[in-house]
Design a protein around this motif. Sequence first.
Motif, mmCIF file in Angstrom:
data_model
loop_
_atom_site.group_PDB
_atom_site.id
_atom_site.type_symbol
_atom_site.label_atom_id
_atom_site.label_comp_id
_atom_site.label_asym_id
_atom_site.label_seq_id
_atom_site.Cartn_x
_atom_site.Cartn_y
_atom_site.Cartn_z
ATOM 1 N N GLN A 81 -32.681 28.853 -80.646
ATOM 2 C CA GLN A 81 -34.063 28.422 -80.879
ATOM 3 C C GLN A 81 -35.028 29.564 -80.548
ATOM 4 O O GLN A 81 -35.990 29.806 -81.265
ATOM 5 N N ARG A 82 -34.760 30.271 -79.464
ATOM 6 C CA ARG A 82 -35.610 31.415 -79.085
ATOM 7 C C ARG A 82 -35.575 32.507 -80.151
ATOM 8 O O ARG A 82 -36.578 33.144 -80.433
ATOM 9 N N CYS A 83 -34.402 32.715 -80.751
ATOM 10 C CA CYS A 83 -34.279 33.718 -81.814
ATOM 11 C C CYS A 83 -35.082 33.307 -83.042
ATOM 12 O O CYS A 83 -35.724 34.152 -83.679
ATOM 13 N N ALA A 84 -35.047 32.033 -83.386
ATOM 14 C CA ALA A 84 -35.837 31.551 -84.524
ATOM 15 C C ALA A 84 -37.325 31.762 -84.258
ATOM 16 O O ALA A 84 -38.070 32.208 -85.142
ATOM 17 N N SER A 85 -37.748 31.487 -83.033
ATOM 18 C CA SER A 85 -39.141 31.712 -82.655
ATOM 19 C C SER A 85 -39.504 33.192 -82.773
ATOM 20 O O SER A 85 -40.559 33.546 -83.308
ATOM 21 N N GLU A 86 -38.636 34.054 -82.275
ATOM 22 C CA GLU A 86 -38.878 35.498 -82.340
ATOM 23 C C GLU A 86 -38.948 35.972 -83.787
ATOM 24 O O GLU A 86 -39.788 36.803 -84.137
ATOM 25 N N ALA A 87 -38.073 35.454 -84.636
ATOM 26 C CA ALA A 87 -38.095 35.836 -86.049
ATOM 27 C C ALA A 87 -39.414 35.411 -86.704
ATOM 28 O O ALA A 87 -39.991 36.166 -87.496
ATOM 29 N N CYS A 88 -39.910 34.229 -86.356
ATOM 30 C CA CYS A 88 -41.196 33.781 -86.893
ATOM 31 C C CYS A 88 -42.335 34.686 -86.432
ATOM 32 O O CYS A 88 -43.221 35.039 -87.217
ATOM 33 N N ASN A 110 -23.990 22.796 -89.486
ATOM 34 C CA ASN A 110 -22.862 22.727 -90.405
ATOM 35 C C ASN A 110 -21.574 22.821 -89.600
ATOM 36 O O ASN A 110 -21.101 23.916 -89.309
ATOM 37 N N GLN A 111 -21.056 21.684 -89.189
ATOM 38 C CA GLN A 111 -19.805 21.611 -88.447
ATOM 39 C C GLN A 111 -19.802 22.509 -87.213
ATOM 40 O O GLN A 111 -18.891 23.290 -86.975
ATOM 41 N N GLY A 112 -20.854 22.381 -86.410
ATOM 42 C CA GLY A 112 -20.940 23.141 -85.169
ATOM 43 C C GLY A 112 -21.506 24.531 -85.297
ATOM 44 O O GLY A 112 -21.508 25.298 -84.341
ATOM 45 N N VAL A 113 -22.008 24.862 -86.469
ATOM 46 C CA VAL A 113 -22.687 26.147 -86.676
ATOM 47 C C VAL A 113 -24.134 25.852 -87.036
ATOM 48 O O VAL A 113 -24.413 25.204 -88.053
ATOM 49 N N LEU A 114 -25.059 26.290 -86.169
ATOM 50 C CA LEU A 114 -26.480 26.161 -86.494
ATOM 51 C C LEU A 114 -26.848 27.236 -87.496
ATOM 52 O O LEU A 114 -26.539 28.418 -87.293
ATOM 53 N N ILE A 115 -27.507 26.834 -88.554
ATOM 54 C CA ILE A 115 -27.973 27.764 -89.584
ATOM 55 C C ILE A 115 -29.489 27.685 -89.627
ATOM 56 O O ILE A 115 -30.056 26.622 -89.877
ATOM 57 N N PHE A 116 -30.124 28.808 -89.332
ATOM 58 C CA PHE A 116 -31.578 28.933 -89.386
ATOM 59 C C PHE A 116 -31.915 29.767 -90.614
ATOM 60 O O PHE A 116 -31.421 30.884 -90.745
ATOM 61 N N ARG A 117 -32.753 29.239 -91.486
ATOM 62 C CA ARG A 117 -33.169 29.985 -92.679
ATOM 63 C C ARG A 117 -34.689 30.052 -92.685
ATOM 64 O O ARG A 117 -35.358 29.029 -92.780
ATOM 65 N N VAL A 123 -27.728 37.729 -79.841
ATOM 66 C CA VAL A 123 -27.514 36.302 -79.601
ATOM 67 C C VAL A 123 -26.828 35.612 -80.779
ATOM 68 O O VAL A 123 -25.897 34.830 -80.595
ATOM 69 N N MET A 124 -27.272 35.909 -81.976
ATOM 70 C CA MET A 124 -26.759 35.197 -83.150
ATOM 71 C C MET A 124 -25.400 35.781 -83.569
ATOM 72 O O MET A 124 -25.121 36.951 -83.339
ATOM 73 N N ASP A 125 -24.582 34.935 -84.186
ATOM 74 C CA ASP A 125 -23.275 35.390 -84.662
ATOM 75 C C ASP A 125 -23.384 36.132 -85.991
ATOM 76 O O ASP A 125 -22.624 37.066 -86.242
ATOM 77 N N GLU A 126 -24.309 35.722 -86.828
ATOM 78 C CA GLU A 126 -24.531 36.383 -88.114
ATOM 79 C C GLU A 126 -26.027 36.414 -88.394
ATOM 80 O O GLU A 126 -26.722 35.427 -88.142
ATOM 81 N N VAL A 127 -26.495 37.530 -88.917
ATOM 82 C CA VAL A 127 -27.900 37.683 -89.302
ATOM 83 C C VAL A 127 -27.918 38.473 -90.599
ATOM 84 O O VAL A 127 -27.334 39.554 -90.676
ATOM 85 N N GLU A 182 -31.474 34.629 -92.841
ATOM 86 C CA GLU A 182 -30.550 33.574 -92.431
ATOM 87 C C GLU A 182 -29.826 34.021 -91.174
ATOM 88 O O GLU A 182 -29.284 35.120 -91.126
ATOM 89 N N MET A 183 -29.839 33.140 -90.172
ATOM 90 C CA MET A 183 -29.181 33.414 -88.898
ATOM 91 C C MET A 183 -28.233 32.262 -88.607
ATOM 92 O O MET A 183 -28.585 31.101 -88.827
ATOM 93 N N ARG A 184 -27.039 32.586 -88.086
ATOM 94 C CA ARG A 184 -26.045 31.568 -87.773
ATOM 95 C C ARG A 184 -25.565 31.725 -86.327
ATOM 96 O O ARG A 184 -25.379 32.841 -85.853
ATOM 97 N N LYS A 185 -25.345 30.580 -85.683
ATOM 98 C CA LYS A 185 -24.846 30.568 -84.316
ATOM 99 C C LYS A 185 -23.879 29.402 -84.141
ATOM 100 O O LYS A 185 -24.235 28.246 -84.375
ATOM 101 N N ARG A 186 -22.649 29.716 -83.730
ATOM 102 C CA ARG A 186 -21.678 28.670 -83.402
ATOM 103 C C ARG A 186 -22.096 28.029 -82.085
ATOM 104 O O ARG A 186 -22.297 28.721 -81.095
ATOM 105 N N ILE A 187 -22.204 26.703 -82.090
ATOM 106 C CA ILE A 187 -22.609 26.003 -80.871
ATOM 107 C C ILE A 187 -21.488 25.139 -80.321
ATOM 108 O O ILE A 187 -21.641 24.541 -79.270
ATOM 109 N N SER A 188 -20.386 25.050 -81.028
ATOM 110 C CA SER A 188 -19.217 24.318 -80.516
ATOM 111 C C SER A 188 -17.969 25.089 -80.868
ATOM 112 O O SER A 188 -17.936 25.896 -81.789
#
Length: 105
Positions: free
Chosen positions: A9-16, A39-46, A80-84, A98-104
């Motif tokens: 969430q902090r990364c999404a804020s920083e990107a904004c 998406n099945q335990g992966v947060l996707i921020f676009r 922080v993010m797994d993919e950017v 697009e940023m992705r982060k595994r949360i589970s």
Amino acid sequence: MSWRAHRSQRCASEACVNVIRHAYGGEDTGEIVLDIHNNQGVLIFRLTDFAPPVDKQRICSRDLDDIRPGGLGVHLIAEVMDEVEFVDPPPGTGNVLEMRKRISH
């Protein structure tokens, strides 16, 4: 909220903030669309903006040895993010991050 979700969430804020500061030149009149999906335990921020396209080669963190406030958002997001990645924007938009982060596990 898990620490992974909170840091994402902090990364999404920083990107904004970076879009407002750099793509829109600090103006608060530009639009940003933020879509978040789990998406099945992966947060996707676009993040989609409507600013002129950015030169992706110029987006980088400043030298970490340069100790001063600010300027570390790109580094924070990359750590922080797994993919950017910037993805091809749909017609009528400017840039899509697009940023992705595994949360589970």
